[in-house]
Scaffold this motif. Structure first.
Motif, short mmCIF file in Angstrom:
data_model
loop_
_atom_site.label_atom_id
_atom_site.label_comp_id
_atom_site.label_asym_id
_atom_site.label_seq_id
_atom_site.Cartn_x
_atom_site.Cartn_y
_atom_site.Cartn_z
N PRO A 201 19.28 -3.19 -3.87
CA PRO A 201 19.24 -3.22 -2.41
C PRO A 201 20.10 -2.14 -1.75
O PRO A 201 19.78 -1.65 -0.67
CB PRO A 201 19.75 -4.62 -2.07
N ASP A 202 21.20 -1.77 -2.40
CA ASP A 202 22.08 -0.75 -1.83
C ASP A 202 21.49 0.65 -1.90
O ASP A 202 22.02 1.59 -1.29
CB ASP A 202 23.43 -0.75 -2.56
N HIS A 203 20.40 0.82 -2.66
CA HIS A 203 19.78 2.14 -2.82
C HIS A 203 18.54 2.31 -1.95
O HIS A 203 17.93 3.38 -1.96
CB HIS A 203 19.41 2.37 -4.29
N ILE A 204 18.15 1.29 -1.21
CA ILE A 204 16.95 1.36 -0.39
C ILE A 204 17.18 2.29 0.80
O ILE A 204 18.12 2.13 1.57
CB ILE A 204 16.53 -0.04 0.11
N HIS A 205 16.29 3.27 0.97
CA HIS A 205 16.37 4.19 2.11
C HIS A 205 15.50 3.75 3.28
O HIS A 205 15.80 4.09 4.43
CB HIS A 205 15.93 5.60 1.68
N LEU A 206 14.42 3.04 2.98
CA LEU A 206 13.50 2.59 4.03
C LEU A 206 13.12 1.14 3.76
O LEU A 206 12.53 0.84 2.72
CB LEU A 206 12.24 3.46 4.05
N PRO A 207 13.43 0.22 4.66
CA PRO A 207 13.04 -1.18 4.46
C PRO A 207 11.53 -1.36 4.54
O PRO A 207 10.84 -0.68 5.32
CB PRO A 207 13.74 -1.91 5.62
N GLY A 208 11.03 -2.28 3.76
CA GLY A 208 9.60 -2.50 3.69
C GLY A 208 8.97 -2.98 4.99
O GLY A 208 7.75 -2.92 5.14
N ILE A 209 9.77 -3.43 5.94
CA ILE A 209 9.23 -3.89 7.22
C ILE A 209 8.49 -2.78 7.96
O ILE A 209 7.59 -3.04 8.76
CB ILE A 209 10.36 -4.48 8.11
N TYR A 210 8.84 -1.52 7.66
CA TYR A 210 8.19 -0.39 8.31
C TYR A 210 6.88 0.01 7.62
O TYR A 210 6.11 0.80 8.16
CB TYR A 210 9.11 0.83 8.34
N VAL A 211 6.65 -0.48 6.42
CA VAL A 211 5.52 -0.01 5.60
C VAL A 211 4.42 -1.07 5.58
O VAL A 211 4.66 -2.23 5.23
CB VAL A 211 5.98 0.30 4.16
N HIS A 212 3.21 -0.65 5.93
CA HIS A 212 2.09 -1.59 5.99
C HIS A 212 1.17 -1.50 4.77
O HIS A 212 0.59 -2.49 4.34
CB HIS A 212 1.28 -1.35 7.26
N ARG A 213 1.01 -0.29 4.23
CA ARG A 213 0.13 -0.08 3.08
C ARG A 213 0.77 0.96 2.17
O ARG A 213 1.42 1.89 2.65
CB ARG A 213 -1.26 0.39 3.52
N LEU A 214 0.57 0.83 0.85
CA LEU A 214 1.09 1.84 -0.05
C LEU A 214 0.18 1.99 -1.27
O LEU A 214 -0.56 1.09 -1.62
CB LEU A 214 2.52 1.53 -0.49
N ILE A 215 0.28 3.18 -1.84
CA ILE A 215 -0.50 3.51 -3.03
C ILE A 215 0.41 4.20 -4.04
O ILE A 215 1.42 4.80 -3.68
CB ILE A 215 -1.69 4.44 -2.71
N GLN A 216 0.02 4.13 -5.29
CA GLN A 216 0.69 4.88 -6.35
C GLN A 216 -0.26 5.97 -6.82
O GLN A 216 -1.46 5.75 -6.94
CB GLN A 216 1.05 3.96 -7.50
N GLY A 217 0.29 7.17 -7.08
CA GLY A 217 -0.58 8.24 -7.52
C GLY A 217 0.18 9.35 -8.22
O GLY A 217 1.41 9.38 -8.23
N ALA A 218 -0.58 10.25 -8.83
CA ALA A 218 0.00 11.44 -9.47
C ALA A 218 0.08 12.55 -8.44
O ALA A 218 -0.83 12.73 -7.62
CB ALA A 218 -0.86 11.87 -10.65
N HIS A 219 1.17 13.30 -8.48
CA HIS A 219 1.42 14.32 -7.47
C HIS A 219 1.65 15.69 -8.08
O HIS A 219 2.21 15.82 -9.17
CB HIS A 219 2.64 13.93 -6.62
N GLU A 220 1.21 16.71 -7.36
CA GLU A 220 1.45 18.09 -7.75
C GLU A 220 2.72 18.56 -7.07
O GLU A 220 2.80 18.55 -5.84
CB GLU A 220 0.27 18.96 -7.30
N LYS A 221 3.71 18.96 -7.85
CA LYS A 221 4.99 19.36 -7.27
C LYS A 221 5.09 20.88 -7.25
O LYS A 221 5.55 21.50 -8.20
CB LYS A 221 6.14 18.72 -8.04
#
Length: 234
Positions: A201-221
């Motif tokens: 919990p001390d490492h959370i930068h954005l609380p989930g209350i702000y997020v409505h939908r999320l996906i996991q994916g592969a990214h090109e860096k």
């Protein structure tokens, strides 16, 4: 409330429409929501207004939406590295509202906090301040900047749990948290989704209350500007 979706297209389903206002996280090519941008391009919605630090490069990031002329207006701090942006702006096709980086980030954060506007010294006496309300505080002039309230936020995080609590990795934190906060709906893409309780919990930068939908994916860096040292003579 189910927040995890199978793909960017599924997560954006029912949210997109012509003429909408989108806040996007990222700085240069660092931490940009590339999968969601790709899905917006495929959806074909047009006349979009984007609040984003910049517009990526010609063939990556929001630059992809400029190629297809889906963007009507950019609210940005930096517009370099993108020839398409320059050409469309100079030809009058693309509207541009310049904001200093700190002002843009605070406008997003203010919107997320329900703050309609705030006064800042930054930009007073320059083109940035033209036409804006001025008030004095302590004998110093300040200009009024309005909070950003977007129809949709698209952001990228490193890890999140299924409730949307998110961690951003290093400089990818940049504009992502305030951009996520200011959207009426926030869709987030992440590299890894874990179960609730697995993130400190001390490492959370954005609380989930702000997020409505999320996906996991592969990214090109990608690296926007690769600088290497010249080989030294033996």
């Amino acid at each position: 409330m189910k927040k995890v979706y199978a793909s960017a297209e599924a997560a954006l389903d029912g949210l997109l429409h012509d003429g909408m206002f989108i806040a996007a996280g990222g700085f240069g090519l660092c931490g940009i929501p590339e999968l969601l941008i790709g899905a917006i391009r495929e959806a074909g919605v047009k006349d979009l207004t984007f609040a984003s630090n910049n517009a990526g490069v010609d063939d990556f990031g929001i630059g992809l939406l400029l190629q297809t002329r889906q963007v009507k207006k950019m609210i940005s701090s930096y517009v370099g590295e993108n020839d398409t942006f320059m050409q469309q702006y100079l030809s009058g096709e693309l509207e541009l509202e310049f904001n200093p980086q700190g002002t843009l980030a605070e406008r997003m954060r203010a919107g997320g906090a329900g703050i309609a506007g705030f006064y800042t010294k930054t930009g007073y006496g320059t083109k940035i301040g033209e036409g804006k309300e001025v008030k004095e505080f302590g004998g110093e002039p300040y200009i009024l900047e309005r909070g950003i309230f977007a129809d949709l936020s698209i952001v990228k995080a490193w890890k999140a749990d299924t409730t949307g609590n998110a961690i951003f990795r290093k400089t990818a934190r940049n504009f992502n948290p305030p951009a996520a906060m200011c959207g009426r709906t926030c869709v987030m893409e992440v590299e890894e989704i874990v179960e609730p309780g697995e993130l400190d919990p001390d490492h959370i930068h954005l609380p989930g209350i702000y997020v409505h939908r999320l996906i996991q994916g592969a990214h090109e860096k990608r690296i926007e500007q690769r600088t290497v040292r010249k080989k030294e003579e033996a």
